[in-house]
Design a protein around this motif. Structure first.
Motif, PDB file in Angstrom:
ATOM      1  N   MET A   1      21.751  -7.885  23.346  1.00 15.38           N
ATOM      2  CA  MET A   1      20.896  -6.857  22.770  1.00 15.38           C
ATOM      3  C   MET A   1      20.012  -7.453  21.668  1.00 15.38           C
ATOM      4  SD  MET A   1      23.271  -3.473  22.435  1.00 15.38           S
ATOM      5  CE  MET A   1      21.852  -2.463  22.128  1.00 15.38           C
ATOM      6  N   ILE A   2      18.863  -6.869  21.491  1.00 19.64           N
ATOM      7  CA  ILE A   2      17.962  -7.271  20.416  1.00 19.64           C
ATOM      8  C   ILE A   2      18.303  -6.439  19.189  1.00 19.64           C
ATOM      9  CG2 ILE A   2      15.565  -7.383  19.645  1.00 19.64           C
ATOM     10  CD1 ILE A   2      14.786  -7.664  22.613  1.00 19.64           C
ATOM     11  N   ASP A   3      18.582  -7.099  18.089  1.00 21.81           N
ATOM     12  CA  ASP A   3      18.956  -6.410  16.852  1.00 21.81           C
ATOM     13  C   ASP A   3      17.691  -6.105  16.046  1.00 21.81           C
ATOM     14  OD1 ASP A   3      20.053  -5.450  14.514  1.00 21.81           O
ATOM     15  OD2 ASP A   3      21.330  -7.194  14.157  1.00 21.81           O
ATOM     16  N   TYR A   4      16.985  -5.043  16.447  1.00 20.32           N
ATOM     17  CA  TYR A   4      15.720  -4.696  15.808  1.00 20.32           C
ATOM     18  C   TYR A   4      15.896  -4.379  14.327  1.00 20.32           C
ATOM     19  CZ  TYR A   4      13.416  -4.629  20.317  1.00 20.32           C
ATOM     20  OH  TYR A   4      12.877  -4.989  21.516  1.00 20.32           O
ATOM     21  N   GLY A   5      16.977  -3.727  13.959  1.00 19.43           N
ATOM     22  CA  GLY A   5      17.210  -3.388  12.550  1.00 19.43           C
ATOM     23  C   GLY A   5      17.281  -4.627  11.677  1.00 19.43           C
ATOM     24  N   ASN A   6      18.052  -5.622  12.110  1.00 15.49           N
ATOM     25  CA  ASN A   6      18.179  -6.855  11.353  1.00 15.49           C
ATOM     26  C   ASN A   6      16.854  -7.611  11.313  1.00 15.49           C
ATOM     27  OD1 ASN A   6      19.577  -8.861   9.867  1.00 15.49           O
ATOM     28  ND2 ASN A   6      19.886 -10.043  11.735  1.00 15.49           N
ATOM     29  N   LEU A   7      16.149  -7.641  12.432  1.00 14.63           N
ATOM     30  CA  LEU A   7      14.847  -8.317  12.475  1.00 14.63           C
ATOM     31  C   LEU A   7      13.854  -7.650  11.530  1.00 14.63           C
ATOM     32  CD1 LEU A   7      14.568  -8.932  16.323  1.00 14.63           C
ATOM     33  CD2 LEU A   7      14.867 -10.676  14.541  1.00 14.63           C
ATOM     34  N   MET A   8      13.864  -6.314  11.487  1.00 12.67           N
ATOM     35  CA  MET A   8      12.956  -5.581  10.605  1.00 12.67           C
ATOM     36  C   MET A   8      13.295  -5.855   9.138  1.00 12.67           C
ATOM     37  SD  MET A   8      10.339  -3.710  10.242  1.00 12.67           S
ATOM     38  CE  MET A   8       9.996  -2.875  11.735  1.00 12.67           C
ATOM     39  N   HIS A   9      14.569  -5.852   8.796  1.00 12.10           N
ATOM     40  CA  HIS A   9      14.968  -6.141   7.414  1.00 12.10           C
ATOM     41  C   HIS A   9      14.537  -7.550   7.005  1.00 12.10           C
ATOM     42  CE1 HIS A   9      18.227  -2.877   6.577  1.00 12.10           C
ATOM     43  NE2 HIS A   9      17.071  -2.364   6.937  1.00 12.10           N
ATOM     44  N   ARG A  10      14.691  -8.507   7.908  1.00 12.08           N
ATOM     45  CA  ARG A  10      14.282  -9.879   7.604  1.00 12.08           C
ATOM     46  C   ARG A  10      12.770  -9.952   7.379  1.00 12.08           C
ATOM     47  NH1 ARG A  10      16.491 -14.302  11.605  1.00 12.08           N
ATOM     48  NH2 ARG A  10      15.927 -12.555  12.892  1.00 12.08           N
ATOM     49  N   ALA A  11      12.001  -9.234   8.197  1.00 11.78           N
ATOM     50  CA  ALA A  11      10.544  -9.212   8.030  1.00 11.78           C
ATOM     51  C   ALA A  11      10.153  -8.541   6.712  1.00 11.78           C
ATOM     52  CB  ALA A  11       9.892  -8.491   9.208  1.00 11.78           C
ATOM     53  N   MET A  12      10.840  -7.449   6.364  1.00 12.74           N
ATOM     54  CA  MET A  12      10.530  -6.744   5.117  1.00 12.74           C
ATOM     55  C   MET A  12      10.859  -7.619   3.906  1.00 12.74           C
ATOM     56  SD  MET A  12      11.789  -2.911   6.381  1.00 12.74           S
ATOM     57  CE  MET A  12      12.714  -2.594   4.941  1.00 12.74           C
ATOM     58  N   ARG A  13      11.953  -8.365   3.975  1.00 11.58           N
ATOM     59  CA  ARG A  13      12.296  -9.270   2.871  1.00 11.58           C
ATOM     60  C   ARG A  13      11.276 -10.398   2.767  1.00 11.58           C
ATOM     61  NH1 ARG A  13      17.659  -7.612   4.578  1.00 11.58           N
ATOM     62  NH2 ARG A  13      18.594  -6.491   2.827  1.00 11.58           N
ATOM     63  N   GLY A  14      10.756 -10.849   3.911  1.00  8.30           N
ATOM     64  CA  GLY A  14       9.696 -11.854   3.905  1.00  8.30           C
ATOM     65  C   GLY A  14       8.433 -11.323   3.251  1.00  8.30           C
ATOM     66  N   LEU A  15       8.130 -10.057   3.482  1.00 11.36           N
ATOM     67  CA  LEU A  15       6.969  -9.431   2.845  1.00 11.36           C
ATOM     68  C   LEU A  15       7.149  -9.414   1.318  1.00 11.36           C
ATOM     69  CD1 LEU A  15       5.066  -6.314   3.918  1.00 11.36           C
ATOM     70  CD2 LEU A  15       5.981  -6.423   1.624  1.00 11.36           C
ATOM     71  N   ILE A  16       8.346  -9.046   0.855  1.00 10.27           N
ATOM     72  CA  ILE A  16       8.630  -9.038  -0.592  1.00 10.27           C
ATOM     73  C   ILE A  16       8.464 -10.443  -1.151  1.00 10.27           C
ATOM     74  CG2 ILE A  16      10.427  -8.720  -2.336  1.00 10.27           C
ATOM     75  CD1 ILE A  16      11.517  -6.423  -0.527  1.00 10.27           C
ATOM     76  N   GLN A  17       8.993 -11.435  -0.460  1.00 10.26           N
ATOM     77  CA  GLN A  17       8.862 -12.821  -0.905  1.00 10.26           C
ATOM     78  C   GLN A  17       7.395 -13.224  -1.005  1.00 10.26           C
ATOM     79  OE1 GLN A  17      10.781 -15.662   1.672  1.00 10.26           O
ATOM     80  NE2 GLN A  17      10.136 -17.408   0.446  1.00 10.26           N
ATOM     81  N   ASP A  18       6.586 -12.876  -0.011  1.00 12.08           N
ATOM     82  CA  ASP A  18       5.156 -13.213  -0.036  1.00 12.08           C
ATOM     83  C   ASP A  18       4.449 -12.543  -1.211  1.00 12.08           C
ATOM     84  OD1 ASP A  18       5.487 -14.746   2.242  1.00 12.08           O
ATOM     85  OD2 ASP A  18       4.601 -13.256   3.596  1.00 12.08           O
ATOM     86  N   VAL A  19       4.751 -11.274  -1.444  1.00 11.76           N
ATOM     87  CA  VAL A  19       4.133 -10.545  -2.558  1.00 11.76           C
ATOM     88  C   VAL A  19       4.521 -11.202  -3.883  1.00 11.76           C
ATOM     89  CG1 VAL A  19       4.168  -8.365  -3.840  1.00 11.76           C
ATOM     90  CG2 VAL A  19       3.890  -8.343  -1.353  1.00 11.76           C
ATOM     91  N   LEU A  20       5.805 -11.499  -4.057  1.00 12.00           N
ATOM     92  CA  LEU A  20       6.252 -12.103  -5.319  1.00 12.00           C
ATOM     93  C   LEU A  20       5.693 -13.514  -5.507  1.00 12.00           C
ATOM     94  CD1 LEU A  20       9.948 -10.838  -5.492  1.00 12.00           C
ATOM     95  CD2 LEU A  20       7.973 -10.037  -6.828  1.00 12.00           C
TER      96      LEU A  20
END
Length: 151
Positions: A1-20
C-alpha cells in the motif's frame, strides 16, 4: 500500500524546512510571522527545564520581531527566543511540530497522529508564548490564544 499520510507529512515538513531556510538566509519578509506548536515531550526537543515544567506536553512559540541564532538543519532547527527578558535557545525537530501557522497570509499546517481526532478540545489550556520585540528594548513574552487567529 502507498502510505499517503506519511508521504504528505514528509512533504509538509520539507515545506517548513524550506521556509525556515529562507528566513535564516534573508529574515522574515513583510508581515510574515510563525506560530509553531510542538510536542515538548518529543525525545529530541531541547528547551530549558523551566519551560519544560511550564509546558509539559505542548508549547507554541511565535517567531516575529525578535528572534536570533536561527539555524536550520535537515532534522530540525534551533532558534533563540526571548521569554520575559530571558533569551532561551530552543531545538525543535520537524517531527515534533504539531502545527505551523503564518497568520499574515492565513496559511497553516496541522500534523495529526492516528489517535488524535479533529475536534478542538474546549478545555485545552495550552499557552502560546509570543517572543517578539521590535525595538532595541525587549518586551516580555505574551500569552496568546491561537483561537483568536482561527476562522
Amino acid at each position: 500500500m502507498i502510505d499517503y499520510g506519511n508521504l504528505m507529512h514528509r512533504a509538509m515538513r520539507g515545506l517548513i524546512q524550506d521556509v525556515l531556510r529562507d528566513v535564516e538566509a534573508n529574515g522574515l519578509p513583510g508581515d510574515h510571522h510563525f506560530f509553531i506548536t510542538f510536542d515538548t515531550l518529543h525525545p529530541d526537543v531541547e528547551i530549558a527545564s523551566w519551560l519544560m515544567e511550564r509546558y509539559p506536553g505542548e508549547m507554541t512559540v511565535v517567531m516575529q520581531h525578535w528572534y536570533e541564532n536561527l539555524h536550520v538543519t535537515d532534522e530540525g532547527f534551533t532558534v533563540t527566543l526571548n521569554f520575559g527578558e530571558a533569551p532561551e535557545p530552543l531545538y525543535i525537530p520537524y517531527d515534533a511540530i504539531k502545527t505551523f501557522v503564518d497568520p499574515s497570509v492565513e496559511f497553516g499546517l496541522r500534523f495529526e497522529s492516528p489517535e488524535e481526532d479533529d475536534s478542538p478540545d474546549p478545555d485545552d489550556d495550552t499557552a502560546e508564548l509570543d517572543s517578539e520585540a521590535d525595538e532595541p528594548q525587549q518586551r516580555d513574552a505574551e500569552v496568546v490564544s491561537l483561537d483568536k487567529f482561527r476562522k
